[in-house]
Design an enzyme around this catalytic site. Sequence first.
Site, mmCIF file in Angstrom:
data_model
loop_
_atom_site.group_PDB
_atom_site.id
_atom_site.type_symbol
_atom_site.label_atom_id
_atom_site.label_comp_id
_atom_site.label_asym_id
_atom_site.label_seq_id
_atom_site.Cartn_x
_atom_site.Cartn_y
_atom_site.Cartn_z
ATOM 1 N N ASP A 145 0.766 -1.242 0.000
ATOM 2 C CA ASP A 145 0.000 0.000 0.000
ATOM 3 C C ASP A 145 0.802 1.300 0.000
ATOM 4 O O ASP A 145 0.678 2.117 -0.887
ATOM 5 C CB ASP A 145 -0.958 0.017 1.191
ATOM 6 C CG ASP A 145 -1.899 -1.173 1.193
ATOM 7 O OD1 ASP A 145 -1.714 -2.070 0.353
ATOM 8 O OD2 ASP A 145 -2.813 -1.209 2.019
ATOM 9 N N GLU A 171 0.319 -9.709 11.908
ATOM 10 C CA GLU A 171 0.325 -9.365 10.488
ATOM 11 C C GLU A 171 1.745 -9.052 10.017
ATOM 12 O O GLU A 171 2.158 -9.414 8.934
ATOM 13 C CB GLU A 171 -0.581 -8.150 10.264
ATOM 14 C CG GLU A 171 -0.717 -7.731 8.815
ATOM 15 C CD GLU A 171 -1.727 -6.605 8.626
ATOM 16 O OE1 GLU A 171 -2.267 -6.097 9.638
ATOM 17 O OE2 GLU A 171 -1.972 -6.228 7.469
#
Length: 801
Positions: free
Chosen positions: A575, A769
């Site tokens: 991202d 994550e």
Amino acid sequence: MRLLWTLLPLLPTVFSAPSNGSDSLLWGAYRPNLYFGLRPRIPQSLMTGLIWFGTQDYQSFPKARHACEQGDGLDGYTWTTYDAREGGVQILNDGQNNVRIITEFLKVPGGKHGGSWAARIKGEPLQSGRPSRTSLIFYAGMEGMGGLDMETTEDDNGIRGPVEFSGTSPDLDDFTLRIVDSPDNVAVTGGAYAEAFQDRIGKTHFGGFRVPLGDMWQAKEFIMQDVLKHAREVMAPYENLGTAPPDPSFVLQLSDDVLSGSNMYAVQKSFEGPFEFDIFFESKSANTKLTSATLDKGVPAMTASFDERFKTKFPVPKSPTQQSMYAFSEAITSNLIGGVGYFYGRSIVDSSFSYEWDEEESALDDEDDDRAKAKTGAKFTEPKALLTATPSRSFFPRGFYWDEGFHLLHIGEWDNDLSLEILKDWIGLIDEDGWVAREQILGEEARSKVPEQFQTQVPNYANPPTLAMAVTAYIRRLKAASAPSDSELGLDFGVGNAQVPLASPSSPGSLYLTDRERGLSFLRSIYKPLKRHYDWFRRTQRGQLKQYGRKARSRTEAYRWRGRSEQHVLTSGMDDYPRGPAHAGELHLDLISWMGFFSGTMREIAEFVGEEEDRAYFTEVETAIRGNIEDLHWNEDEQMYCDVGVNDDDESYHVCHKGYLSLFPFLLNLLPEDSPHLGAILDLLRDPAHLWSRYGLRSLSASHPEFGQGENYWKGPIWVQMNYLALRALHTKYAAREGPHQEQARKIYTELRQNVIDSEYQRTGYVWEQYDSTTGEGRRSHPFTGWTSLVTLSKNRNRSS
Ligand SMILES: *[C@@H]1O[C@H](CO)[C@@H](O)[C@H](O)[C@H]1NC(C)=O
């Protein structure tokens, strides 16, 4: 004619295709967004779930547990064992309510409708000195066609003994559902006004509800409303007495009402201290009677065989930490597979959305005018079904395209055929144009977890084509399964095939490996849609080559992600990784590398299914891409591969940010082992001032001015799946094949495997994550046992490929 009629009863057995084992995948914990929710892989059918809260006070009730929420603050929840065909064991630690809940799930094959199952829910206090009062509600609701009825006689004060339901549906056929208490359970008997509630204490309470089609996922709302309504009624007489209210254990109960025409039922049990109860789902055609003994014997047998199989599939070297390594690997593998969900519903697509730089001027000619006219804003699609692993049960309980290719690498090593069932569903999502939405938000339940601005998918936007990795991995396993087994040779640094243990006909989920014809027909069935998908990428994500004085040996192969904003390239998956200014003329290194990899996959599958012309074409594109990576993306001064931008004078220039992006041609095995640029890549990777850390490779160079800045998502933290790609490239190619950098590659491979994170699980109870590259601490979503589970393949003794 007469002959045919007499034969008719035989036809189904004579002519139906032999089973491919998918019936053993009908049931599962396919609602991974819930702490415990079983359902079949059928669009509208029986939905089950579990809710619990503490009754030590009134504060726990509004925080009743159902869907996995980080805000619940559980101290970890983990499937310690999970096999898609056998069942699993999950441990949930709820410190706030002082209870550890264990959910055991056992599949029992038999009959013609996907078999039966048994589940045991048990609990114990986490700390013995503190109160542990738990109320649990199990519910089952029939969506769509079919019905569910309560067979046990209703009683306004609750039921003693088992509670039984019978049901039927077109796919499940007739079945029964039975909930049975262990004889040792203890109810809360003491507390304010206990004497007034004697008739209800120690009983099982229940409710029957009429839930409209499409609302079954909101079962908890119906149930909580009913408990609240009942609580208000029984509290009323005590309200103005000026004394403490009755004990919550006596008040927070279902109403023991069943509406006529109910299609959803809830059953509630409340306990003091340890408890245990069983749920049996019996498929009538199986004609088996399940009892608690089924679970007593079946669960230990299941975990033992899981354990044994795990050690042959994913062996780790002997060492002082071998046992904890196994426990960790078994848990993350189980969570990945226990995190597989089945989703069905509509998604939202907007074909009119675009950024100004998405298309270059010239592309907006006539042909596109028609399309432009058809553009009308966000719209619902037809409902779709998808079996998919999920990155995070709490945060991302839905299908993500680029995660999925990584998931399938891991799942495919454990249960090849399960990975193909999932792959097939994804391939089924490829539309006429060849597009697949990168986030699969199917249905209202999935949508409820997504902020509105992220719900809409745009049909010009891509995501790294990782499904190609899953296809390549399957082809590799298929080749290995039919190769002669004299190839234990290259154990540690062999290339590809040698390390895969041969699939034996007895190993579960390997029909598509042992039966080559079956494998071929699977590959044939996905070939066309996959090619459409590939063509879609080449057509819609093309970059500009003829402008800006660019020189490259191929005049076609250059690529650019559509759908970037000024700050983010969400479509790339990385991202907030630093890029150049948004411009219709920029070119992206990661995308051209993915396309090189995808071309290789297409070449392999074309070869396998005998599409000779196509094979030659894909080979040509692959070669052109490799060449253009050098011509367009290599920067001699910086000694690295870079993105390409366009400056104010309309000149092409390199946009160079040291990090994962710079490694892509290496990560995806596109560089030859004697590439003159390999040494520089390995140096960058191994340099502690740049990407190397004690815990793995960091996403952005520690020397980069933006390191750790802003959202700090892809600006430093360590991502396990990217480390896995590096290990895989080293293992299958650069450390395995002779070349000027083989020694360096071997050394890095050994060190990197050691470093890749595993200790945070022991410390925090969660897999994360991503990981901080200075402290190794877990960051962001947890549990995140999607691609982070690739630690297992990374640590595996003889296979990081
Ligand atoms: C296995 O068979 C079922 C039922 O015929 C089918 O729906 C499924 O797609 C098959 N699986 C694969 C991987 O082809």
